[in-house]
Scaffold this motif. Structure first.
Motif, PDB file in Angstrom:
ATOM      1  N   ARG A  27       0.832  -1.210   0.000  1.00 37.26           N
ATOM      2  CA  ARG A  27       0.000   0.000   0.000  1.00 37.26           C
ATOM      3  C   ARG A  27       0.865   1.258   0.000  1.00 37.26           C
ATOM      4  O   ARG A  27       0.626   2.204  -0.750  1.00 37.26           O
ATOM      5  N   THR A  28       1.894   1.251   0.832  1.00 35.27           N
ATOM      6  CA  THR A  28       2.796   2.412   0.898  1.00 35.27           C
ATOM      7  C   THR A  28       3.502   2.617  -0.437  1.00 35.27           C
ATOM      8  O   THR A  28       3.579   3.749  -0.944  1.00 35.27           O
ATOM      9  N   LEU A  29       4.004   1.545  -1.025  1.00 31.34           N
ATOM     10  CA  LEU A  29       4.679   1.646  -2.328  1.00 31.34           C
ATOM     11  C   LEU A  29       3.730   2.193  -3.392  1.00 31.34           C
ATOM     12  O   LEU A  29       4.102   3.081  -4.177  1.00 31.34           O
ATOM     13  N   ASN A  30       2.508   1.688  -3.423  1.00 30.35           N
ATOM     14  CA  ASN A  30       1.531   2.149  -4.416  1.00 30.35           C
ATOM     15  C   ASN A  30       1.127   3.611  -4.206  1.00 30.35           C
ATOM     16  O   ASN A  30       0.973   4.366  -5.155  1.00 30.35           O
ATOM     17  N   GLU A  31       0.951   3.995  -2.949  1.00 30.84           N
ATOM     18  CA  GLU A  31       0.579   5.390  -2.652  1.00 30.84           C
ATOM     19  C   GLU A  31       1.668   6.364  -3.107  1.00 30.84           C
ATOM     20  O   GLU A  31       1.389   7.366  -3.763  1.00 30.84           O
ATOM     21  N   TYR A  32       2.904   6.055  -2.755  1.00 29.20           N
ATOM     22  CA  TYR A  32       4.001   6.952  -3.135  1.00 29.20           C
ATOM     23  C   TYR A  32       4.237   6.916  -4.643  1.00 29.20           C
ATOM     24  O   TYR A  32       4.541   7.939  -5.262  1.00 29.20           O
ATOM     25  N   GLY A  33       4.104   5.749  -5.243  1.00 26.05           N
ATOM     26  CA  GLY A  33       4.253   5.646  -6.700  1.00 26.05           C
ATOM     27  C   GLY A  33       3.199   6.463  -7.428  1.00 26.05           C
ATOM     28  O   GLY A  33       3.491   7.158  -8.404  1.00 26.05           O
ATOM     29  N   ALA A  34       1.965   6.423  -6.954  1.00 26.30           N
ATOM     30  CA  ALA A  34       0.888   7.201  -7.583  1.00 26.30           C
ATOM     31  C   ALA A  34       1.120   8.701  -7.437  1.00 26.30           C
ATOM     32  O   ALA A  34       0.681   9.496  -8.276  1.00 26.30           O
ATOM     33  N   ALA A  35       1.840   9.087  -6.382  1.00 27.69           N
ATOM     34  CA  ALA A  35       2.129  10.506  -6.154  1.00 27.69           C
ATOM     35  C   ALA A  35       3.399  10.961  -6.885  1.00 27.69           C
ATOM     36  O   ALA A  35       3.836  12.095  -6.715  1.00 27.69           O
ATOM     37  N   GLY A  36       3.993  10.061  -7.686  1.00 25.93           N
ATOM     38  CA  GLY A  36       5.159  10.443  -8.478  1.00 25.93           C
ATOM     39  C   GLY A  36       6.505  10.125  -7.843  1.00 25.93           C
ATOM     40  O   GLY A  36       7.538  10.521  -8.355  1.00 25.93           O
ATOM     41  N   TRP A  37       6.501   9.406  -6.739  1.00 22.24           N
ATOM     42  CA  TRP A  37       7.752   9.050  -6.071  1.00 22.24           C
ATOM     43  C   TRP A  37       8.272   7.736  -6.638  1.00 22.24           C
ATOM     44  O   TRP A  37       7.505   6.839  -6.969  1.00 22.24           O
ATOM     45  N   GLU A  38       9.586   7.610  -6.703  1.00 21.33           N
ATOM     46  CA  GLU A  38      10.240   6.398  -7.192  1.00 21.33           C
ATOM     47  C   GLU A  38      11.050   5.794  -6.049  1.00 21.33           C
ATOM     48  O   GLU A  38      11.820   6.496  -5.387  1.00 21.33           O
ATOM     49  N   LEU A  39      10.863   4.495  -5.828  1.00 17.84           N
ATOM     50  CA  LEU A  39      11.626   3.813  -4.778  1.00 17.84           C
ATOM     51  C   LEU A  39      13.076   3.675  -5.243  1.00 17.84           C
ATOM     52  O   LEU A  39      13.342   3.150  -6.324  1.00 17.84           O
ATOM     53  N   VAL A  40      14.023   4.152  -4.436  1.00 14.06           N
ATOM     54  CA  VAL A  40      15.429   4.084  -4.837  1.00 14.06           C
ATOM     55  C   VAL A  40      16.265   3.205  -3.914  1.00 14.06           C
ATOM     56  O   VAL A  40      17.345   2.765  -4.308  1.00 14.06           O
ATOM     57  N   ALA A  41      15.786   2.952  -2.700  1.00 14.67           N
ATOM     58  CA  ALA A  41      16.546   2.103  -1.780  1.00 14.67           C
ATOM     59  C   ALA A  41      15.645   1.628  -0.649  1.00 14.67           C
ATOM     60  O   ALA A  41      14.604   2.219  -0.369  1.00 14.67           O
ATOM     61  N   VAL A  42      16.077   0.545  -0.027  1.00 18.72           N
ATOM     62  CA  VAL A  42      15.393   0.027   1.153  1.00 18.72           C
ATOM     63  C   VAL A  42      16.443  -0.131   2.243  1.00 18.72           C
ATOM     64  O   VAL A  42      17.436  -0.833   2.058  1.00 18.72           O
ATOM     65  N   GLY A  43      16.228   0.556   3.343  1.00 19.69           N
ATOM     66  CA  GLY A  43      17.125   0.429   4.490  1.00 19.69           C
ATOM     67  C   GLY A  43      16.504  -0.517   5.489  1.00 19.69           C
ATOM     68  O   GLY A  43      15.354  -0.341   5.884  1.00 19.69           O
ATOM     69  N   LEU A  44      17.258  -1.531   5.903  1.00 19.29           N
ATOM     70  CA  LEU A  44      16.690  -2.531   6.808  1.00 19.29           C
ATOM     71  C   LEU A  44      16.886  -2.190   8.274  1.00 19.29           C
ATOM     72  O   LEU A  44      16.157  -2.669   9.114  1.00 19.29           O
ATOM     73  N   GLY A  45      17.838  -1.379   8.601  1.00 23.29           N
ATOM     74  CA  GLY A  45      18.023  -0.970   9.991  1.00 23.29           C
ATOM     75  C   GLY A  45      18.066  -2.148  10.947  1.00 23.29           C
ATOM     76  O   GLY A  45      18.907  -3.021  10.839  1.00 23.29           O
ATOM     77  N   ASP A  46      17.087  -2.198  11.855  1.00 21.67           N
ATOM     78  CA  ASP A  46      17.049  -3.274  12.854  1.00 21.67           C
ATOM     79  C   ASP A  46      16.219  -4.473  12.386  1.00 21.67           C
ATOM     80  O   ASP A  46      15.875  -5.331  13.181  1.00 21.67           O
ATOM     81  N   LEU A  47      15.852  -4.536  11.142  1.00 27.82           N
ATOM     82  CA  LEU A  47      15.102  -5.624  10.502  1.00 27.82           C
ATOM     83  C   LEU A  47      13.637  -5.708  10.918  1.00 27.82           C
ATOM     84  O   LEU A  47      12.884  -6.494  10.378  1.00 27.82           O
ATOM     85  N   THR A  48      13.196  -4.923  11.898  1.00 30.14           N
ATOM     86  CA  THR A  48      11.789  -4.962  12.296  1.00 30.14           C
ATOM     87  C   THR A  48      10.994  -3.814  11.688  1.00 30.14           C
ATOM     88  O   THR A  48       9.771  -3.882  11.628  1.00 30.14           O
ATOM     89  N   SER A  49      11.668  -2.759  11.277  1.00 30.97           N
ATOM     90  CA  SER A  49      10.967  -1.630  10.660  1.00 30.97           C
ATOM     91  C   SER A  49      11.796  -1.101   9.477  1.00 30.97           C
ATOM     92  O   SER A  49      12.602  -0.184   9.644  1.00 30.97           O
ATOM     93  N   PRO A  50      11.613  -1.714   8.307  1.00 30.75           N
ATOM     94  CA  PRO A  50      12.363  -1.278   7.134  1.00 30.75           C
ATOM     95  C   PRO A  50      12.031   0.170   6.756  1.00 30.75           C
ATOM     96  O   PRO A  50      10.940   0.663   7.034  1.00 30.75           O
ATOM     97  N   ARG A  51      12.976   0.827   6.130  1.00 35.66           N
ATOM     98  CA  ARG A  51      12.781   2.188   5.651  1.00 35.66           C
ATOM     99  C   ARG A  51      12.825   2.187   4.134  1.00 35.66           C
ATOM    100  O   ARG A  51      13.793   1.692   3.537  1.00 35.66           O
ATOM    101  N   LEU A  52      11.800   2.741   3.530  1.00 40.00           N
ATOM    102  CA  LEU A  52      11.742   2.872   2.084  1.00 40.00           C
ATOM    103  C   LEU A  52      12.198   4.274   1.732  1.00 40.00           C
ATOM    104  O   LEU A  52      11.714   5.257   2.305  1.00 40.00           O
ATOM    105  N   ILE A  53      13.112   4.393   0.810  1.00 40.79           N
ATOM    106  CA  ILE A  53      13.635   5.697   0.422  1.00 40.79           C
ATOM    107  C   ILE A  53      13.166   5.984  -1.006  1.00 40.79           C
ATOM    108  O   ILE A  53      13.460   5.247  -1.933  1.00 40.79           O
ATOM    109  N   PHE A  54      12.402   7.074  -1.118  1.00 38.26           N
ATOM    110  CA  PHE A  54      11.816   7.477  -2.397  1.00 38.26           C
ATOM    111  C   PHE A  54      12.475   8.755  -2.909  1.00 38.26           C
ATOM    112  O   PHE A  54      12.983   9.545  -2.122  1.00 38.26           O
ATOM    113  N   LYS A  55      12.383   8.931  -4.215  1.00 33.90           N
ATOM    114  CA  LYS A  55      12.944  10.127  -4.847  1.00 33.90           C
ATOM    115  C   LYS A  55      11.970  10.599  -5.920  1.00 33.90           C
ATOM    116  O   LYS A  55      11.323   9.809  -6.585  1.00 33.90           O
ATOM    117  N   ARG A  56      11.863  11.911  -6.096  1.00 31.92           N
ATOM    118  CA  ARG A  56      11.132  12.482  -7.239  1.00 31.92           C
ATOM    119  C   ARG A  56      11.719  13.806  -7.627  1.00 31.92           C
ATOM    120  O   ARG A  56      12.469  14.408  -6.910  1.00 31.92           O
TER     121      ARG A  56
END
Length: 87
Positions: free
Chosen positions: A58-87
């Motif tokens: 859902r998050t990927l689709n919402e940001y994609g529809a708003a013109g954001w492009e996923l450029v990286a995924v940060g795993l950090g502590d593995l329980t809460s990944p971070r999605l990094i978008f760019k536009r």
């Protein structure tokens, strides 16, 4: 016959002059690049998501529809990944 040769020479000279004029423009590439080049700026957004696949999609689709492009995924502590978008 002489008129034809004169015409051919005149057209040849005109062609050479046009080529030289055009070459003069290309001798200044910095000026041309300055006219063509546009400044690109990017925005970045870091979004923390749960590991639940549905929520992540859902998050990927919402940001994609708003013109954001996923450029990286940060795993950090593995329980809460971070999605990094760019536009």
């Amino acid at each position: 016959m002489v008129a034809k040769r004169t015409l051919i020479r005149a057209l040849t000279v005109i062609g050479i002059i046009l080529l030289l004029l055009q070459a003069g423009q290309w001798a200044r590439p910095a000026a041309l690049i300055g006219q063509i080049q546009e400044t690109k700026t990017f925005q970045y957004q870091v979004v923390e998501v749960t590991t639940e696949i549905g929520a992540m999609q859902r998050t990927l689709n919402e940001y994609g529809a708003a013109g954001w492009e996923l450029v990286a995924v940060g795993l950090g502590d593995l329980t809460s990944p971070r999605l990094i978008f760019k536009r």
